[in-house]
Design a protein around this motif. Structure first.
Motif, PDB file in Angstrom:
ATOM      1  N   TRP A 225     -12.942   7.778   2.622  1.00 18.64           N
ATOM      2  CA  TRP A 225     -12.610   7.985   1.197  1.00 18.64           C
ATOM      3  C   TRP A 225     -11.162   8.430   1.045  1.00 18.64           C
ATOM      4  O   TRP A 225     -10.434   7.933   0.177  1.00 18.64           O
ATOM      5  CB  TRP A 225     -13.547   9.033   0.598  1.00 18.64           C
TER       6      TRP A 225
ATOM      7  N   SER B  37      -8.866   5.522   1.770  1.00 17.95           N
ATOM      8  CA  SER B  37      -8.924   4.531   0.682  1.00 17.95           C
ATOM      9  C   SER B  37      -8.141   5.015  -0.537  1.00 17.95           C
ATOM     10  O   SER B  37      -7.474   4.214  -1.212  1.00 17.95           O
ATOM     11  CB  SER B  37     -10.385   4.270   0.293  1.00 17.95           C
ATOM     12  N   ALA B  38      -8.230   6.312  -0.835  1.00 14.42           N
ATOM     13  CA  ALA B  38      -7.485   6.863  -1.974  1.00 14.42           C
ATOM     14  C   ALA B  38      -5.990   6.711  -1.765  1.00 14.42           C
ATOM     15  O   ALA B  38      -5.247   6.362  -2.700  1.00 14.42           O
ATOM     16  CB  ALA B  38      -7.859   8.331  -2.167  1.00 14.42           C
ATOM     17  N   GLN B  39      -5.519   6.949  -0.545  1.00 14.06           N
ATOM     18  CA  GLN B  39      -4.094   6.798  -0.262  1.00 14.06           C
ATOM     19  C   GLN B  39      -3.653   5.342  -0.340  1.00 14.06           C
ATOM     20  O   GLN B  39      -2.558   5.033  -0.825  1.00 14.06           O
ATOM     21  CB  GLN B  39      -3.776   7.369   1.126  1.00 14.06           C
TER      22      GLN B  39
ATOM     23  N   GLY C  50      -5.022   3.188  -2.296  1.00 10.49           N
ATOM     24  CA  GLY C  50      -4.991   2.893  -3.732  1.00 10.49           C
ATOM     25  C   GLY C  50      -3.678   3.305  -4.361  1.00 10.49           C
ATOM     26  O   GLY C  50      -3.140   2.591  -5.224  1.00 10.49           O
ATOM     27  N   VAL C  51      -3.129   4.448  -3.958  1.00  9.23           N
ATOM     28  CA  VAL C  51      -1.820   4.888  -4.466  1.00  9.23           C
ATOM     29  C   VAL C  51      -0.741   3.884  -4.069  1.00  9.23           C
ATOM     30  O   VAL C  51       0.155   3.555  -4.864  1.00  9.23           O
ATOM     31  CB  VAL C  51      -1.480   6.293  -3.921  1.00  9.23           C
TER      32      VAL C  51
ATOM     33  N   VAL D 230      -1.151   0.687  -3.481  1.00  9.77           N
ATOM     34  CA  VAL D 230      -1.347  -0.561  -4.250  1.00  9.77           C
ATOM     35  C   VAL D 230      -0.794  -0.408  -5.664  1.00  9.77           C
ATOM     36  O   VAL D 230      -0.222  -1.360  -6.224  1.00  9.77           O
ATOM     37  CB  VAL D 230      -2.848  -0.920  -4.276  1.00  9.77           C
ATOM     38  N   ASN D 231      -0.933   0.763  -6.257  1.00  6.60           N
ATOM     39  CA  ASN D 231      -0.420   0.982  -7.609  1.00  6.60           C
ATOM     40  C   ASN D 231       1.100   0.845  -7.686  1.00  6.60           C
ATOM     41  O   ASN D 231       1.655   0.531  -8.748  1.00  6.60           O
ATOM     42  CB  ASN D 231      -0.834   2.373  -8.115  1.00  6.60           C
TER      43      ASN D 231
ATOM     44  N   HIS E  23       4.338   8.394  -0.273  1.00  8.10           N
ATOM     45  CA  HIS E  23       3.174   8.039   0.548  1.00  8.10           C
ATOM     46  C   HIS E  23       3.157   8.853   1.844  1.00  8.10           C
ATOM     47  O   HIS E  23       2.796   8.351   2.914  1.00  8.10           O
ATOM     48  CB  HIS E  23       3.149   6.537   0.858  1.00  8.10           C
TER      49      HIS E  23
END
Length: 376
Positions: free
Chosen positions: A78, A81-83, A85-86, A88-89, A226
């Motif tokens: 999790w 995946s959250a990192q 997602g950042v 990808v944004n 990041h």
């Protein structure tokens, strides 16, 4: 019984080595989940024993630690995946930075070669098409690969449960394999192998945690984007001896390049990683793991390469604990004593070419002290 000639013994050893590697290569999909489940079972033994001491049912004492492991892994997935997602944004900004870096690279190449920017763009376009074709062919087998991963992950908890449930049968089989007079050495080797595996795996879990925190926080202080993602990636890859740190450095540089138009942050990332890794290798990790078994760098690298070739990423991660357990066994077996010396990190104090005593088995003086023969 007549003893076999030395040449025959060595030939049988080499033949057995080749046969073991061949079996691992052919049946890695079957063997690797069992080995990974065995190592995790060793790690969960203290929890199992603790619960059994308080009269918990055996099935519950086995299932609860397995659930805790999967909750821990789910938390890591999790967080990772959250990192992602950042990252990808920030894709639009990443696209602009990549284009700027490529433009600078093309200008630099054309400044001292005849390879013009137009030729470079044509070359990149052709290679991009080739890569897309290769990706299409690779994607055709993605379903098979994904199904193999799910089978791999599905079998591991089953194997862990059965190994813990039938551990006494496995131990009885182990002792029955050897003569009665050798049972004390077998018991000693089993306890030491268990201790090494637990120390190694617990040390790796602690290492992932503090490497992520130290590296991530240090990079955040310097304003690197990041930072936590770079910390997580490097901490996980650093589990692979020698090779993982190199790959982690490369990925950290690439992530920084895509998130910044300047070269300064890249230098900052490399320096911070170097400092954190220095503290990890020389101060933190030796105190945390505290393993009495030392593997030399040559065997470590070869083990990682061979393990990766035979069983992929799982083989690279498991290569070091497997080698450590093999060394414990070899050190206590007269027949394979020389393999334990080969795996070890204790260099003789004098050259065996000059001093005959260093060519024999037994207690020898090394550059760091005296190594005792564990067969005595």
């Amino acid at each position: 019984m007549r003893e076999l000639p030395l040449t025959v013994k060595r030939s049988v050893e080499l033949l057995g080595l080749v046969l073991c590697i061949a079996i691992f290569a052919i049946a890695s999909d079957i063997i690797m989940p069992v080995i990974m489940a065995f190592f995790i079972s060793i790690l969960l033994l203290p929890v199992y024993r603790f619960l059994r001491r308080f009269k918990f049912p055996e099935a519950f004492a086995i299932i609860l630690p397995i659930l805790l492991v999967f909750i821990f892994l789910a938390g890591i997935i999790w967080f990772f995946s959250a990192q992602i997602g950042v990252l990808v944004n920030d894709f639009p900004q990443i696209k602009q930075n990549v284009a700027k870096h490529l433009q600078s690279l093309q200008e630099w190449i054309s400044s001292f070669t005849d390879f013009s920017i137009s030729k470079q763009k044509k070359f990149i376009t052709e290679k991009s098409d080739d890569l897309l074709n290769m990706a299409g062919k690779a994607a055709s087998g993605a379903a098979v690969t994904l199904s193999s991963v799910f089978i791999f992950l599905g079998l591991i908890p089953i194997y862990i449960y059965l190994i813990l449930f039938y551990k006494d049968i496995l131990l009885r089989f182990l002792f029955m394999w050897f003569k009665t007079e050798h049972h004390p050495k077998v018991k000693e080797a089993a306890y030491e192998a268990e201790s090494i595996i637990k120390n190694y795996l617990v040390g790796l879990l602690i290492q992932i945690t503090y490497m992520t925190i130290l590296l991530g926080c240090a990079l955040m202080l310097f304003g690197i984007k990041h930072a936590l993602l770079i910390g997580v990636i490097f901490a996980i890859l650093n589990l692979i001896p020698y090779v993982g740190a190199l790959i982690g450095n490369i990925l950290g540089v690439l992530i920084t390049l895509t998130s910044s138009p300047d070269i300064g942050p890249v230098i900052t990332v490399l320096l911070v990683i170097a400092v954190v890794q220095f503290f990890d290798n020389n101060i933190l990790m030796p105190r945390i793991v505290g393993s009495k078994v030392k593997i030399n760098a040559l065997v470590s690298i070869l083990g990682v390469v061979v393990g990766g070739t035979i069983a992929g990423i799982s083989g690279m991660f498991l290569s070091m604990p497997i080698i450590a357990v093999l060394k414990v066994i070899f050190d206590r077996t007269e027949t394979f004593k020389h393999w334990g010396v080969l795996f070890g990190d204790e260099r003789p104090a004098k050259s065996p070419m000059t001093f005959a005593i260093y060519r024999k088995k037994g207690d020898v003086k090394t550059k760091s002290g005296v190594v005792k023969d564990k067969n005595k």
